[in-house]
Design an enzyme around this catalytic site. Structure first.
Site, PDB file in Angstrom:
ATOM      1  N   SER A   7       0.848  -1.197   0.000  1.00  0.00           N
ATOM      2  CA  SER A   7       0.000   0.000   0.000  1.00  0.00           C
ATOM      3  C   SER A   7       0.877   1.238   0.000  1.00  0.00           C
ATOM      4  O   SER A   7       1.667   1.450   0.923  1.00  0.00           O
ATOM      5  CB  SER A   7      -0.886   0.016   1.239  1.00  0.00           C
ATOM      6  OG  SER A   7      -1.387   1.323   1.422  1.00  0.00           O
ATOM      7  N   HIS A  32      -1.240  -1.403  -4.217  1.00  0.00           N
ATOM      8  CA  HIS A  32      -2.494  -1.039  -3.555  1.00  0.00           C
ATOM      9  C   HIS A  32      -2.549   0.480  -3.380  1.00  0.00           C
ATOM     10  O   HIS A  32      -1.662   1.079  -2.770  1.00  0.00           O
ATOM     11  CB  HIS A  32      -2.531  -1.738  -2.194  1.00  0.00           C
ATOM     12  CG  HIS A  32      -3.810  -1.610  -1.453  1.00  0.00           C
ATOM     13  ND1 HIS A  32      -4.886  -2.436  -1.667  1.00  0.00           N
ATOM     14  CD2 HIS A  32      -4.189  -0.743  -0.480  1.00  0.00           C
ATOM     15  CE1 HIS A  32      -5.879  -2.102  -0.843  1.00  0.00           C
ATOM     16  NE2 HIS A  32      -5.481  -1.061  -0.120  1.00  0.00           N
ATOM     17  N   ASP A  34      -4.766   3.562  -1.966  1.00  0.00           N
ATOM     18  CA  ASP A  34      -5.850   3.891  -1.034  1.00  0.00           C
ATOM     19  C   ASP A  34      -6.427   5.262  -1.365  1.00  0.00           C
ATOM     20  O   ASP A  34      -5.722   6.270  -1.284  1.00  0.00           O
ATOM     21  CB  ASP A  34      -5.314   3.878   0.399  1.00  0.00           C
ATOM     22  CG  ASP A  34      -5.033   2.465   0.883  1.00  0.00           C
ATOM     23  OD1 ASP A  34      -5.968   1.646   0.840  1.00  0.00           O
ATOM     24  OD2 ASP A  34      -3.889   2.190   1.281  1.00  0.00           O
ATOM     25  N   MET A  36      -9.144   7.990  -0.271  1.00  0.00           N
ATOM     26  CA  MET A  36      -9.959   8.377   0.900  1.00  0.00           C
ATOM     27  C   MET A  36     -10.547   9.759   0.665  1.00  0.00           C
ATOM     28  O   MET A  36      -9.860  10.649   0.149  1.00  0.00           O
ATOM     29  CB  MET A  36      -9.083   8.400   2.152  1.00  0.00           C
ATOM     30  CG  MET A  36      -8.353   7.095   2.427  1.00  0.00           C
ATOM     31  SD  MET A  36      -7.499   7.175   4.010  1.00  0.00           S
ATOM     32  CE  MET A  36      -6.639   5.598   4.016  1.00  0.00           C
ATOM     33  N   MET A  67     -12.146   4.162  -0.477  1.00  0.00           N
ATOM     34  CA  MET A  67     -12.775   4.397   0.831  1.00  0.00           C
ATOM     35  C   MET A  67     -13.510   5.728   0.717  1.00  0.00           C
ATOM     36  O   MET A  67     -13.124   6.735   1.314  1.00  0.00           O
ATOM     37  CB  MET A  67     -11.695   4.413   1.921  1.00  0.00           C
ATOM     38  CG  MET A  67     -11.185   3.020   2.257  1.00  0.00           C
ATOM     39  SD  MET A  67      -9.602   3.041   3.126  1.00  0.00           S
ATOM     40  CE  MET A  67      -8.504   3.198   1.738  1.00  0.00           C
ATOM     41  N   GLY A 141      -8.747   4.058   7.229  1.00  0.00           N
ATOM     42  CA  GLY A 141      -8.500   5.493   7.393  1.00  0.00           C
ATOM     43  C   GLY A 141      -7.039   5.851   7.575  1.00  0.00           C
ATOM     44  O   GLY A 141      -6.608   6.916   7.172  1.00  0.00           O
ATOM     45  N   TYR A 142      -6.298   4.947   8.174  1.00  0.00           N
ATOM     46  CA  TYR A 142      -4.895   5.250   8.472  1.00  0.00           C
ATOM     47  C   TYR A 142      -4.030   4.011   8.303  1.00  0.00           C
ATOM     48  O   TYR A 142      -4.505   2.891   8.523  1.00  0.00           O
ATOM     49  CB  TYR A 142      -4.744   5.717   9.933  1.00  0.00           C
ATOM     50  CG  TYR A 142      -5.591   6.920  10.247  1.00  0.00           C
ATOM     51  CD1 TYR A 142      -5.169   8.195   9.894  1.00  0.00           C
ATOM     52  CD2 TYR A 142      -6.824   6.760  10.876  1.00  0.00           C
ATOM     53  CE1 TYR A 142      -5.969   9.301  10.171  1.00  0.00           C
ATOM     54  CE2 TYR A 142      -7.621   7.852  11.158  1.00  0.00           C
ATOM     55  CZ  TYR A 142      -7.187   9.130  10.805  1.00  0.00           C
ATOM     56  OH  TYR A 142      -7.975  10.209  11.062  1.00  0.00           O
ATOM     57  N   GLY A 144      -0.495   1.955   9.586  1.00  0.00           N
ATOM     58  CA  GLY A 144       0.243   1.780  10.833  1.00  0.00           C
ATOM     59  C   GLY A 144      -0.571   1.359  12.041  1.00  0.00           C
ATOM     60  O   GLY A 144      -0.108   1.506  13.172  1.00  0.00           O
ATOM     61  N   ASP A 174      -6.250  -6.334   4.598  1.00  0.00           N
ATOM     62  CA  ASP A 174      -5.659  -5.001   4.548  1.00  0.00           C
ATOM     63  C   ASP A 174      -5.699  -4.366   5.933  1.00  0.00           C
ATOM     64  O   ASP A 174      -6.773  -4.137   6.486  1.00  0.00           O
ATOM     65  CB  ASP A 174      -6.469  -4.162   3.537  1.00  0.00           C
ATOM     66  CG  ASP A 174      -5.940  -2.753   3.371  1.00  0.00           C
ATOM     67  OD1 ASP A 174      -4.849  -2.454   3.877  1.00  0.00           O
ATOM     68  OD2 ASP A 174      -6.634  -1.959   2.701  1.00  0.00           O
ATOM     69  N   GLY A 175      -4.501  -4.092   6.443  1.00  0.00           N
ATOM     70  CA  GLY A 175      -4.395  -3.358   7.691  1.00  0.00           C
ATOM     71  C   GLY A 175      -3.648  -4.126   8.762  1.00  0.00           C
ATOM     72  O   GLY A 175      -4.064  -5.226   9.150  1.00  0.00           O
TER      73      GLY A 175
HETATM   74  C1  DX5 Z   1      -6.102   1.621   5.727  1.00  0.00           C
HETATM   75  C2  DX5 Z   1      -5.711   1.324   4.296  1.00  0.00           C
HETATM   76  C3  DX5 Z   1      -4.586   0.402   4.196  1.00  0.00           C
HETATM   77  C4  DX5 Z   1      -3.295   0.893   4.817  1.00  0.00           C
HETATM   78  C5  DX5 Z   1      -2.647  -0.281   5.432  1.00  0.00           C
HETATM   79  O1  DX5 Z   1      -7.294   2.290   5.750  1.00  0.00           O
HETATM   80  O2  DX5 Z   1      -6.796   0.761   3.572  1.00  0.00           O
HETATM   81  O3  DX5 Z   1      -4.358  -0.018   2.853  1.00  0.00           O
HETATM   82  O4  DX5 Z   1      -2.401   1.486   3.926  1.00  0.00           O
HETATM   83  O5  DX5 Z   1      -1.522   0.152   6.094  1.00  0.00           O
HETATM   84  P1  DX5 Z   1      -0.776  -0.769   7.156  1.00  0.00           P
HETATM   85  O6  DX5 Z   1      -0.271  -1.957   6.419  1.00  0.00           O
HETATM   86  O7  DX5 Z   1       0.310   0.131   7.654  1.00  0.00           O
HETATM   87  O8  DX5 Z   1      -1.779  -1.124   8.222  1.00  0.00           O
HETATM   88 ZN    ZN Z   2      -6.342  -0.200   1.601  1.00  0.00          ZN
END
Ligand code: DX5
Ligand code: ZN
Length: 215
Positions: A7, A32, A34, A36, A67, A141-142, A144, A174-175
């Site tokens: 991502s 990937h 993202d 938002m 998202m 949303g985030y 990490g 994912d996440g």
């Molecule tokens: C979160 C995103 C993810 C994010 C995952 O809302 O959809 O794709 O980048 O990041 P990590 O792998 O750091 O949890």
């Molecule tokens: Zn994602």
């Protein structure tokens, strides 16, 4: 086939093209992206023009995770920009069946994502129409965040249901996926692994290679 989808949310947005070339050369099969909107999730990232620019730098599968509220409004823009897979959230679609059909009509693979607290039951009528299901393993949303363990139980359950119904489908997670828990996600039945901060902290190419040894 098991694939890695780094991502770029955790990449340096000032150097996205270089970051993408680096993970592409290291062997990541998907990228990937993202998207938002500040409404469906609190954060704002990027839109179709950025996907169009990035398309020039890689032939890997562009895995676009929307998202955003009512994504039907934008799926055509992302398809034209060069997305290979467009994933929408079930929670963000008033007419999920129509949106999935719309994505497929555009000649793009369609995915449906669900948040941690959304039961897999909502997927029952669309799993034979989509190319991929994305089980969120954190609240979107985030980057990490820490993986929420019960979400992997949903992966196991969905893989079981797919088996019973004889449906072959990619399950993406994912996440919060790291080198320490990626095996658990694969064992649960996921076959497309998203990793953001675990890839882009430190040497991204080396991190991709380390993930690929688990695939
Ligand atoms: C979160 C995103 C993810 C994010 C995952 O809302 O959809 O794709 O980048 O990041 P990590 O792998 O750091 O949890
Ligand atoms: Zn994602």
């Amino acid at each position: 086939m098991n694939c890695l989808s780094p991502s770029i949310l955790s990449a340096d947005y000032g150097k996205l093209a270089e970051e993408i070339e680096r993970i592409d050369e290291a062997g990541a099969q998907y990228i990937h992206i993202d998207v938002m909107d500040g409404m469906f999730v609190p954060n704002i990232t990027l839109g179709a023009p950025v996907v169009k620019s990035l398309r020039k730098y890689t032939d890997r599968i562009l895995d676009v995770h929307l998202m955003i509220e009512e994504p039907d409004r934008y799926v055509e823009d992302f398809a034209k920009a060069g997305a290979d897979i467009i994933t929408v959230h079930a929670e963000a679609c008033r007419h999920l069946d129509r949106t999935v059909a719309h994505i497929k009509e555009l000649g793009t693979m369609a995915g449906v994502a669900i948040n941690p607290a959304t039961p897999i039951e909502v997927l029952r009528h669309v799993i034979d129409q989509v190319d991929m299901v994305l089980i969120m393993t954190v609240n979107p949303g985030y980057g990490g965040q820490k993986l929420i363990p019960y979400t992997l139980e949903k992966v196991t359950e969905l893989r079981r249901i797919l088996g019973e119904r004889g449906i072959k489908l990619d399950i993406e997670v994912d996440g919060g996926i790291t080198l320490d828990n990626v095996d658990q996600a694969l064992i649960a039945g996921a076959n497309i692994i998203v990793a953001g901060s675990a890839v882009f902290s430190g040497d991204a190419a080396a991190n991709v290679e380390a993930f690929l040894t688990h695939m």
